[in-house]
Structures are given as structure tokens and as C-alpha cells.
Enzyme design. Structure first.
Site, PDB file in Angstrom:
ATOM      1  N   GLU A  43     -12.740   5.944  10.682  1.00 41.32           N
ATOM      2  CA  GLU A  43     -11.549   4.985  10.611  1.00 41.32           C
ATOM      3  C   GLU A  43     -11.904   4.082   9.228  1.00 41.32           C
ATOM      4  OE1 GLU A  43      -8.525   1.613  12.345  1.00 41.32           O
ATOM      5  OE2 GLU A  43     -10.423   1.710  13.151  1.00 41.32           O
ATOM      6  N   GLU A  68     -14.738  -0.737   6.732  1.00 41.59           N
ATOM      7  CA  GLU A  68     -14.237  -1.914   6.313  1.00 41.59           C
ATOM      8  C   GLU A  68     -15.045  -2.393   5.078  1.00 41.59           C
ATOM      9  OE1 GLU A  68     -11.259  -3.962   7.269  1.00 41.59           O
ATOM     10  OE2 GLU A  68     -11.984  -4.996   5.613  1.00 41.59           O
ATOM     11  N   ASP A 100     -15.947   0.287  -0.103  1.00 39.64           N
ATOM     12  CA  ASP A 100     -14.601   0.617  -0.397  1.00 39.64           C
ATOM     13  C   ASP A 100     -14.500   2.071  -0.112  1.00 39.64           C
ATOM     14  OD1 ASP A 100     -12.182   1.409  -2.005  1.00 39.64           O
ATOM     15  OD2 ASP A 100     -12.329  -0.688  -2.733  1.00 39.64           O
ATOM     16  N   ASP A 122      -2.978  -1.402   4.038  1.00 39.62           N
ATOM     17  CA  ASP A 122      -2.509  -2.469   3.435  1.00 39.62           C
ATOM     18  C   ASP A 122      -1.104  -1.520   2.611  1.00 39.62           C
ATOM     19  OD1 ASP A 122      -3.952  -4.287   4.212  1.00 39.62           O
ATOM     20  OD2 ASP A 122      -5.527  -4.104   2.694  1.00 39.62           O
ATOM     21  N   ASP A 158       3.595   0.447  10.840  1.00 44.19           N
ATOM     22  CA  ASP A 158       5.000  -0.053  11.074  1.00 44.19           C
ATOM     23  C   ASP A 158       6.113  -0.093   9.657  1.00 44.19           C
ATOM     24  OD1 ASP A 158       3.692  -2.214  10.191  1.00 44.19           O
ATOM     25  OD2 ASP A 158       5.266  -3.528  11.250  1.00 44.19           O
TER      26      ASP A 158
HETATM   27  C1  LIG Z   1      -3.810  -4.376   7.726  1.00 42.92           C
HETATM   28  S1  LIG Z   1      -5.320  -4.300   8.075  1.00 42.92           S
HETATM   29  C2  LIG Z   1      -5.326  -3.262   9.461  1.00 42.92           C
HETATM   30  C3  LIG Z   1      -6.401  -3.138  10.435  1.00 42.92           C
HETATM   31  C4  LIG Z   1      -6.580  -2.125  11.489  1.00 42.92           C
HETATM   32  N1  LIG Z   1      -6.688  -0.918  11.083  1.00 42.92           N
HETATM   33  C5  LIG Z   1      -5.456  -2.536  12.471  1.00 42.92           C
HETATM   34  O1  LIG Z   1      -4.547  -1.591  12.522  1.00 42.92           O
HETATM   35  O2  LIG Z   1      -5.351  -3.346  13.338  1.00 42.92           O
HETATM   36  C6  LIG Z   1      -6.114  -3.225   6.698  1.00 42.92           C
HETATM   37  C7  LIG Z   1      -7.683  -3.254   6.555  1.00 42.92           C
HETATM   38  O3  LIG Z   1      -8.039  -2.301   5.743  1.00 42.92           O
HETATM   39  C8  LIG Z   1      -8.890  -2.721   4.865  1.00 42.92           C
HETATM   40  N2  LIG Z   1      -9.010  -1.832   3.691  1.00 42.92           N
HETATM   41  C9  LIG Z   1      -8.088  -1.776   2.963  1.00 42.92           C
HETATM   42  N3  LIG Z   1      -8.489  -1.130   1.686  1.00 42.92           N
HETATM   43  C10 LIG Z   1      -9.406  -0.490   1.882  1.00 42.92           C
HETATM   44  C11 LIG Z   1     -10.563   0.094   1.227  1.00 42.92           C
HETATM   45  N4  LIG Z   1      -9.999   0.815  -0.025  1.00 42.92           N
HETATM   46  N5  LIG Z   1     -11.646   0.518   1.832  1.00 42.92           N
HETATM   47  C12 LIG Z   1     -12.149  -0.083   2.947  1.00 42.92           C
HETATM   48  N6  LIG Z   1     -11.382  -0.768   3.583  1.00 42.92           N
HETATM   49  C13 LIG Z   1      -9.883  -1.422   3.143  1.00 42.92           C
HETATM   50  C14 LIG Z   1      -8.521  -4.186   4.787  1.00 42.92           C
HETATM   51  O4  LIG Z   1      -9.805  -5.093   4.429  1.00 42.92           O
HETATM   52  C15 LIG Z   1      -7.915  -4.741   6.128  1.00 42.92           C
HETATM   53  O5  LIG Z   1      -9.182  -4.892   7.028  1.00 42.92           O
END
Ligand SMILES: C[S@@+](CC[C@H](N)C(=O)[O-])C[C@H]1O[C@@H](n2cnc3c(N)ncnc32)[C@H](O)[C@@H]1O
Length: 237
Positions: A43, A68, A100, A122, A158
Site C-alpha cells: 500500500e 508512508e 517516497d 493526495d 472520494d
Molecule cells: C490522504 S492520506 C491517505 C491515507 C490512507 N491511505 C487512508 O486512506 O486513510 C495520503 C498519504 O499518502 C502519503 N503519501 C503521499 N505521497 C506519497 C509518496 N510519494 N510516497 C509515499 N507516501 C506518500 C501521505 O504522506 C499521506 O499520509
């Protein structure tokens, strides 16, 4: 996601045996880290980890890695694992990476990953940031480098604009086929079967937002040939 620096996070992550600290060294050898050799699923952007922890507990015959990029967020997932450990219920088929997602091909070998989950990624709404979206073409190219032939990407959100963008990007891809999609997952009996909720999914669906989901299948052009016809082609060259 608003981020607050958590002083204890770095130390907890450093000491955690669930976190793989030099993931590049595992490239091509991820199976050796787990008790059993079985499919490996990731994930990306797992947030506080509810989805991947629940998946690992529900599916012990699959190995999972939660990715993450922020330590303060990964720390929350580790807190959940600690509670499970104290209750004697922590899954052994789960590890975490603080990286990342852009770096995936340096960390996983070709064909090493069976499935990638992208949950409530995001949205990066500004057009000039489009390539930062985890479903943009540059990221699909990164996933192509690590997924098995026939490997899948499952994406839930969403955010309708992000979903439409993701469908368009997938439709334009030479490698990924859109296998299934829905604009209202929780009312789609077939696609909702076995659905595991994420933290964001629970929050947004409780506000009445429909959840969109698409499933992509990796199908590189040359897999349309059987092994023997590929052999024939090679002999003809
Ligand atoms: C909006 S949150 C959603 C969290 C979870 N997946 C949920 O549905 O509850 C998006 C997460 O993706 C992580 N994220 C965004 N871009 C990323 C990247 N390029 N590599 C690793 N993590 C990333 C952010 O730090 C954040 O914690």
C-alpha cells in the site's frame, strides 16, 4: 493531511523491527524477510495504517508492505502494531517502509510485486503538480517496473476530479488496462465484496461522499504472445 512533528517518532521508527531500514538492500530478496514465500502486496501512502494492518490480519497467505513517506504518520501505524503485539495479535506478514514511492524501482526488482493499493491519495489539485499524483503517468511507469505481468493496482478515492484524471491516465496507458471501475463502491455489491475500509474512507463515506474505485491490470504488450510463440519469434530473428 496536516502534519505535526512528533519528537518520539524518529526514535521509535529507528528501533522498530517492523520497519525495514535499508530497503534498497532487500531488492529482489523481499521474500527472505517473511516467514513464508507468498505474494507480495504494497500500500503506497498508507497513512496511519488501518487498511494494511487489517489486510495483513485478514490474509495471512499474503505478505504486505505499507509505505508512508512521513515519519510522524508512520509512527501512528507503529503505535497500532504495538497495541496488537501486547494483545498477542500482531501480524507477522507485514513490514513498513518510510520512503517516497518515486523510489520504488530502486527498492523492488522487476516482477517482485503482485499488487499495489493506492487509497485516498493526495489529490494535488493544481495542474502544475499533476505529476505528483500517485496515479499520474510517471508514477504508473514506476509501478510498471516492479509489478508482475498481470499484477494489479487498486485505487480508491472520494475525489471525483482525481478519479476522472486517474481513469484518463490509465486509459492512455499502453501497459495498464482498466479491469473494473465504480463511482459508488459501497453500493456496488460485486466490487465491494471483501472491501477493507481505510481511515479516510470511513471519514468521507460517513459524510455521505460516494467512494470511487478502479482496478488496473498490468498487461505489457509482449505478454499477448505465448512463451512458445515468443521462442519462435526469437528463432526467426
Ligand atoms: C490522504 S492520506 C491517505 C491515507 C490512507 N491511505 C487512508 O486512506 O486513510 C495520503 C498519504 O499518502 C502519503 N503519501 C503521499 N505521497 C506519497 C509518496 N510519494 N510516497 C509515499 N507516501 C506518500 C501521505 O504522506 C499521506 O499520509
Amino acid at each position: 493531511m496536516r502534519l505535526r512533528r512528533i519528537a518520539a517518532a524518529d526514535e521509535v521508527i529507528e528501533k522498530s523491527s517492523y520497519v525495514v531500514h535499508e530497503p534498497g538492500k532487500q531488492r529482489g530478496h523481499w521474500q527472505e524477510l517473511f516467514d513464508c514465500r507468498q505474494p507480495l502486496q504494497l500500500e503506497i501512502g498508507m497513512g496511519k495504517g488501518r487498511f494494511i494492518i487489517d489486510m495483513a490480519r485478514l490474509h495471512p497467505r499474503i505478505n504486505y508492505i505499507g509505505i508512508e513517506r512521513y515519519t510522524s504518520v508512520l509512527y501512528r501505524a507503529l503505535q497500532k502494531m504495538e497495541v496488537l503485539r501486547q494483545e498477542g495479535q500482531m501480524p507477522t506478514n507485514l513490514r513498513f517502509l518510510c520512503i517516497d514511492a518515486w523510489d520504488l524501482p530502486d527498492i523492488f526488482a522487476p516482477e517482485e510485486v503482485e499488487r499495489i493499493y493506492l487509497n485516498f491519495s493526495d489529490p494535488w489539485p493544481k495542474a502544475r503538480h499533476a505529476n505528483r499524483r500517485l496515479t499520474s503517468e510517471p508514477f504508473l511507469c514506476r509501478y510498471d517496473k516492479v509489478l508482475m505481468s498481470d499484477g494489479k493496482i487498486e485505487f480508491k478515492t472520494d475525489n471525483r476530479e482525481l478519479f476522472d484524471f486517474s481513469l484518463e491516465t490509465a486509459a492512455a496507458s499502453a501497459v495498464f488496462q482498466i479491469e473494473e471501475k465504480t463511482y459508488d463502491l459501497h453500493r456496488d455489491e460485486k466490487m465491494c465484496q471483501g472491501n477493507v475500509m481505510t481511515e479516510y474512507e470511513e471519514k468521507f463515506s460517513s459524510r455521505g461522499n460516494p467512494i470511487c474505485k478502479m482496478v488496473l491490470r498490468r498487461q505489457p504488450a509482449d505478454t499477448s504472445y505465448t512463451a512458445s510463440s515468443r521462442g519462435d519469434l526469437l528463432r526467426e530473428q
